[in-house]
Scaffold this motif. Structure first.
Motif, PDB file in Angstrom:
ATOM      1  N   ILE A 175       0.915  -1.134  -0.025  1.00 51.05           N
ATOM      2  CA  ILE A 175       0.030   0.090  -0.141  1.00 51.05           C
ATOM      3  C   ILE A 175       0.935   1.176   0.132  1.00 51.05           C
ATOM      4  CG2 ILE A 175      -1.936  -1.089   1.302  1.00 51.05           C
ATOM      5  CD1 ILE A 175      -0.951   0.841   3.697  1.00 51.05           C
ATOM      6  N   VAL A 176       0.242   2.365  -0.263  1.00 49.71           N
ATOM      7  CA  VAL A 176       0.956   3.604  -0.248  1.00 49.71           C
ATOM      8  C   VAL A 176      -0.054   4.551   0.336  1.00 49.71           C
ATOM      9  CG1 VAL A 176       2.469   3.305  -2.114  1.00 49.71           C
ATOM     10  CG2 VAL A 176       0.269   4.268  -2.796  1.00 49.71           C
ATOM     11  N   ARG A 177       0.299   5.640   0.942  1.00 48.72           N
ATOM     12  CA  ARG A 177      -0.512   6.465   1.525  1.00 48.72           C
ATOM     13  C   ARG A 177      -0.176   7.776   0.712  1.00 48.72           C
ATOM     14  NH1 ARG A 177      -1.081   5.092   7.332  1.00 48.72           N
ATOM     15  NH2 ARG A 177       0.121   3.542   7.653  1.00 48.72           N
ATOM     16  N   LYS A 178      -1.809   8.544   0.297  1.00 51.62           N
ATOM     17  CA  LYS A 178      -1.487   9.789  -0.412  1.00 51.62           C
ATOM     18  C   LYS A 178      -2.362  10.590   0.669  1.00 51.62           C
ATOM     19  CE  LYS A 178      -2.257   7.272  -4.665  1.00 51.62           C
ATOM     20  NZ  LYS A 178      -3.367   6.931  -5.752  1.00 51.62           N
ATOM     21  N   PRO A 179      -1.919  12.060   0.464  1.00 51.73           N
ATOM     22  CA  PRO A 179      -2.402  12.992   1.469  1.00 51.73           C
ATOM     23  C   PRO A 179      -3.634  13.314   1.077  1.00 51.73           C
ATOM     24  CG  PRO A 179      -0.281  13.802   0.550  1.00 51.73           C
ATOM     25  CD  PRO A 179      -0.717  12.397  -0.029  1.00 51.73           C
ATOM     26  N   HIS A 180      -4.674  13.442   2.050  1.00 46.60           N
ATOM     27  CA  HIS A 180      -5.965  13.747   1.827  1.00 46.60           C
ATOM     28  C   HIS A 180      -6.003  15.308   1.343  1.00 46.60           C
ATOM     29  CE1 HIS A 180     -10.107  15.114   2.769  1.00 46.60           C
ATOM     30  NE2 HIS A 180     -10.403  13.785   2.853  1.00 46.60           N
ATOM     31  N   PRO A 181      -6.733  15.703   0.214  1.00 50.20           N
ATOM     32  CA  PRO A 181      -6.795  16.898  -0.544  1.00 50.20           C
ATOM     33  C   PRO A 181      -7.229  17.973   0.606  1.00 50.20           C
ATOM     34  CG  PRO A 181      -8.469  15.644  -1.451  1.00 50.20           C
ATOM     35  CD  PRO A 181      -7.874  14.810  -0.450  1.00 50.20           C
ATOM     36  N   VAL A 182      -7.913  17.673   1.602  1.00 49.36           N
ATOM     37  CA  VAL A 182      -8.527  18.801   2.596  1.00 49.36           C
ATOM     38  C   VAL A 182      -8.065  18.631   3.918  1.00 49.36           C
ATOM     39  CG1 VAL A 182     -10.599  19.930   3.456  1.00 49.36           C
ATOM     40  CG2 VAL A 182     -10.690  19.085   1.070  1.00 49.36           C
ATOM     41  N   ASP A 183      -8.349  17.347   4.479  1.00 49.04           N
ATOM     42  CA  ASP A 183      -7.950  17.168   5.632  1.00 49.04           C
ATOM     43  C   ASP A 183      -6.389  16.732   5.731  1.00 49.04           C
ATOM     44  OD1 ASP A 183      -7.350  16.428   8.306  1.00 49.04           O
ATOM     45  OD2 ASP A 183      -9.089  14.776   8.347  1.00 49.04           O
ATOM     46  N   LYS A 184      -5.404  17.670   6.051  1.00 53.55           N
ATOM     47  CA  LYS A 184      -4.115  17.400   6.148  1.00 53.55           C
ATOM     48  C   LYS A 184      -3.512  16.164   7.296  1.00 53.55           C
ATOM     49  CE  LYS A 184      -3.362  20.149   2.916  1.00 53.55           C
ATOM     50  NZ  LYS A 184      -3.266  19.715   1.842  1.00 53.55           N
ATOM     51  N   ARG A 185      -4.481  16.212   8.057  1.00 52.98           N
ATOM     52  CA  ARG A 185      -4.266  14.973   9.384  1.00 52.98           C
ATOM     53  C   ARG A 185      -4.605  13.728   8.729  1.00 52.98           C
ATOM     54  NH1 ARG A 185      -8.109  16.412  13.557  1.00 52.98           N
ATOM     55  NH2 ARG A 185      -9.151  16.893  11.537  1.00 52.98           N
ATOM     56  N   SER A 186      -5.123  13.590   7.661  1.00 59.70           N
ATOM     57  CA  SER A 186      -5.619  12.239   7.020  1.00 59.70           C
ATOM     58  C   SER A 186      -4.845  11.974   5.739  1.00 59.70           C
ATOM     59  CB  SER A 186      -7.135  12.252   6.867  1.00 59.70           C
ATOM     60  OG  SER A 186      -7.688  11.148   6.428  1.00 59.70           O
ATOM     61  N   SER A 187      -5.043  10.490   5.557  1.00 61.18           N
ATOM     62  CA  SER A 187      -4.478  10.310   4.099  1.00 61.18           C
ATOM     63  C   SER A 187      -5.538   9.231   3.438  1.00 61.18           C
ATOM     64  CB  SER A 187      -2.999   9.658   4.121  1.00 61.18           C
ATOM     65  OG  SER A 187      -3.090   8.633   5.098  1.00 61.18           O
ATOM     66  N   TYR A 188      -5.324   8.873   2.242  1.00 58.34           N
ATOM     67  CA  TYR A 188      -5.722   7.922   1.392  1.00 58.34           C
ATOM     68  C   TYR A 188      -4.976   6.729   1.302  1.00 58.34           C
ATOM     69  CZ  TYR A 188     -10.117  10.549   0.548  1.00 58.34           C
ATOM     70  OH  TYR A 188     -11.308  11.165   0.501  1.00 58.34           O
ATOM     71  N   ILE A 189      -5.466   5.557   1.396  1.00 55.30           N
ATOM     72  CA  ILE A 189      -4.635   4.351   1.106  1.00 55.30           C
ATOM     73  C   ILE A 189      -4.912   3.850   0.005  1.00 55.30           C
ATOM     74  CG2 ILE A 189      -3.999   2.219   2.204  1.00 55.30           C
ATOM     75  CD1 ILE A 189      -3.719   4.448   4.365  1.00 55.30           C
ATOM     76  N   SER A 190      -3.976   3.327  -0.901  1.00 60.38           N
ATOM     77  CA  SER A 190      -4.243   2.713  -1.939  1.00 60.38           C
ATOM     78  C   SER A 190      -3.206   1.472  -2.079  1.00 60.38           C
ATOM     79  CB  SER A 190      -4.099   3.778  -3.302  1.00 60.38           C
ATOM     80  OG  SER A 190      -2.877   4.172  -3.334  1.00 60.38           O
ATOM     81  N   LEU A 191      -3.665   0.730  -3.024  1.00 58.89           N
ATOM     82  CA  LEU A 191      -2.740  -0.663  -3.372  1.00 58.89           C
ATOM     83  C   LEU A 191      -1.819  -0.141  -4.483  1.00 58.89           C
ATOM     84  CD1 LEU A 191      -5.579  -3.438  -3.982  1.00 58.89           C
ATOM     85  CD2 LEU A 191      -3.889  -3.104  -2.156  1.00 58.89           C
ATOM     86  N   THR A 192      -0.788  -0.642  -3.923  1.00 60.30           N
ATOM     87  CA  THR A 192       0.608  -0.526  -4.982  1.00 60.30           C
ATOM     88  C   THR A 192       0.429  -1.355  -6.340  1.00 60.30           C
ATOM     89  OG1 THR A 192       1.803  -2.314  -4.036  1.00 60.30           O
ATOM     90  CG2 THR A 192       2.293   0.186  -3.231  1.00 60.30           C
ATOM     91  N   ARG A 193       0.937  -1.204  -7.160  1.00 56.89           N
ATOM     92  CA  ARG A 193       1.189  -2.043  -8.375  1.00 56.89           C
ATOM     93  C   ARG A 193       1.629  -3.367  -8.173  1.00 56.89           C
ATOM     94  NH1 ARG A 193       2.720  -4.270 -12.633  1.00 56.89           N
ATOM     95  NH2 ARG A 193       3.293  -3.733 -14.823  1.00 56.89           N
ATOM     96  N   GLN A 194       2.521  -3.589  -7.120  1.00 49.49           N
ATOM     97  CA  GLN A 194       3.012  -4.787  -6.706  1.00 49.49           C
ATOM     98  C   GLN A 194       1.694  -5.658  -6.106  1.00 49.49           C
ATOM     99  OE1 GLN A 194       6.076  -4.855  -3.671  1.00 49.49           O
ATOM    100  NE2 GLN A 194       5.335  -6.705  -2.884  1.00 49.49           N
ATOM    101  N   ALA A 195       1.101  -4.968  -5.135  1.00 48.04           N
ATOM    102  CA  ALA A 195      -0.099  -5.593  -4.770  1.00 48.04           C
ATOM    103  C   ALA A 195      -1.256  -5.858  -5.732  1.00 48.04           C
ATOM    104  CB  ALA A 195      -1.032  -4.533  -3.568  1.00 48.04           C
ATOM    105  N   ARG A 196      -1.404  -5.012  -6.814  1.00 50.24           N
ATOM    106  CA  ARG A 196      -2.338  -5.500  -7.792  1.00 50.24           C
ATOM    107  C   ARG A 196      -1.928  -6.664  -8.494  1.00 50.24           C
ATOM    108  NH1 ARG A 196      -6.160  -1.685  -7.747  1.00 50.24           N
ATOM    109  NH2 ARG A 196      -5.923   0.285  -6.815  1.00 50.24           N
ATOM    110  N   VAL A 197      -0.661  -6.840  -8.732  1.00 50.17           N
ATOM    111  CA  VAL A 197       0.044  -7.936  -9.420  1.00 50.17           C
ATOM    112  C   VAL A 197      -0.042  -9.269  -8.647  1.00 50.17           C
ATOM    113  CG1 VAL A 197       1.997  -9.020 -10.644  1.00 50.17           C
ATOM    114  CG2 VAL A 197       1.285  -6.566 -10.934  1.00 50.17           C
ATOM    115  N   THR A 198       0.038  -9.069  -7.336  1.00 46.94           N
ATOM    116  CA  THR A 198       0.107 -10.154  -6.450  1.00 46.94           C
ATOM    117  C   THR A 198      -1.285 -10.776  -6.034  1.00 46.94           C
ATOM    118  OG1 THR A 198       2.174  -9.371  -5.640  1.00 46.94           O
ATOM    119  CG2 THR A 198       0.971 -11.218  -4.327  1.00 46.94           C
ATOM    120  N   LEU A 199      -2.192  -9.693  -5.981  1.00 48.30           N
ATOM    121  CA  LEU A 199      -3.697 -10.306  -5.749  1.00 48.30           C
ATOM    122  C   LEU A 199      -4.320 -11.596  -6.117  1.00 48.30           C
ATOM    123  CD1 LEU A 199      -5.257  -9.528  -3.129  1.00 48.30           C
ATOM    124  CD2 LEU A 199      -6.365  -7.524  -4.465  1.00 48.30           C
ATOM    125  N   PRO A 200      -4.205 -11.291  -7.841  1.00 46.41           N
ATOM    126  CA  PRO A 200      -4.733 -12.604  -8.451  1.00 46.41           C
ATOM    127  C   PRO A 200      -3.995 -14.020  -7.898  1.00 46.41           C
ATOM    128  CG  PRO A 200      -4.525 -10.755  -9.872  1.00 46.41           C
ATOM    129  CD  PRO A 200      -3.646 -10.381  -8.447  1.00 46.41           C
TER     130      PRO A 200
END
Length: 148
Positions: free
Chosen positions: A85-110
């Motif tokens: 996973i990677v964390r991306k800054p929330h566009p409004v709330d600087k204390r928060s972030s969005y979590i997303s899968l990495t390319r590695q995770a998307r390849v590994t998940l299947p």
């Protein structure tokens, strides 16, 4: 089922003993199959949620996985360390972030899902579809009984 409470304790005659044994062996087998993929069973709810729903915040993931915030925080640290996973800054709330899968995770998940299906096939080998359905139904009833 009525339990004879006056009988000698013989756990191997009680369904819950075998459910516990099966659960422990299933988890061990799942973990053994996933370890070469740098993946753990605990990662699965997060990975599936992010795959199906897209980027999410930590609180949303904790709610989705039905775990407490500190548990989710620790899990996300491990997943980030493992490159899933990677964390991306929330566009409004600087204390928060969005979590997303990495390319590695998307390849590994299947591959992860295939490994899980392999274990399910191994565990249910020789069981008919009707037996598997009855087992699922019985376990769902047991869970419902314990949740009330």
């Amino acid at each position: 089922m009525k339990i004879n409470r006056n009988a000698q304790w013989a756990p191997e005659t009680i369904a819950t003993f075998w459910i516990n044994q099966a659960s422990r062996l299933l988890m061990r087998t799942f973990e053994q199959r996933l370890r070469p993929l740098n993946f753990g069973m605990a990662y699965l709810p997060v990975a599936i949620a992010l795959e199906e729903k897209g980027d999410m915040q930590q609180k949303q993931l904790a709610d989705y996985a039905s775990v407490e915030q500190p548990t989710m925080a620790a899990l996300l640290v491990r997943m980030e360390r493992d490159g899933l996973i990677v964390r991306k800054p929330h566009p409004v709330d600087k204390r928060s972030s969005y979590i997303s899968l990495t390319r590695q995770a998307r390849v590994t998940l299947p591959q992860v899902k295939e490994s899980l299906f392999d274990v399910v096939e191994q565990a249910t080998n020789g069981m008919s579809d009707e037996e598997c359905s009855a087992l699922v139904s019985s376990l769902q009833r047991m869970i419902k009984n314990l949740e009330t």
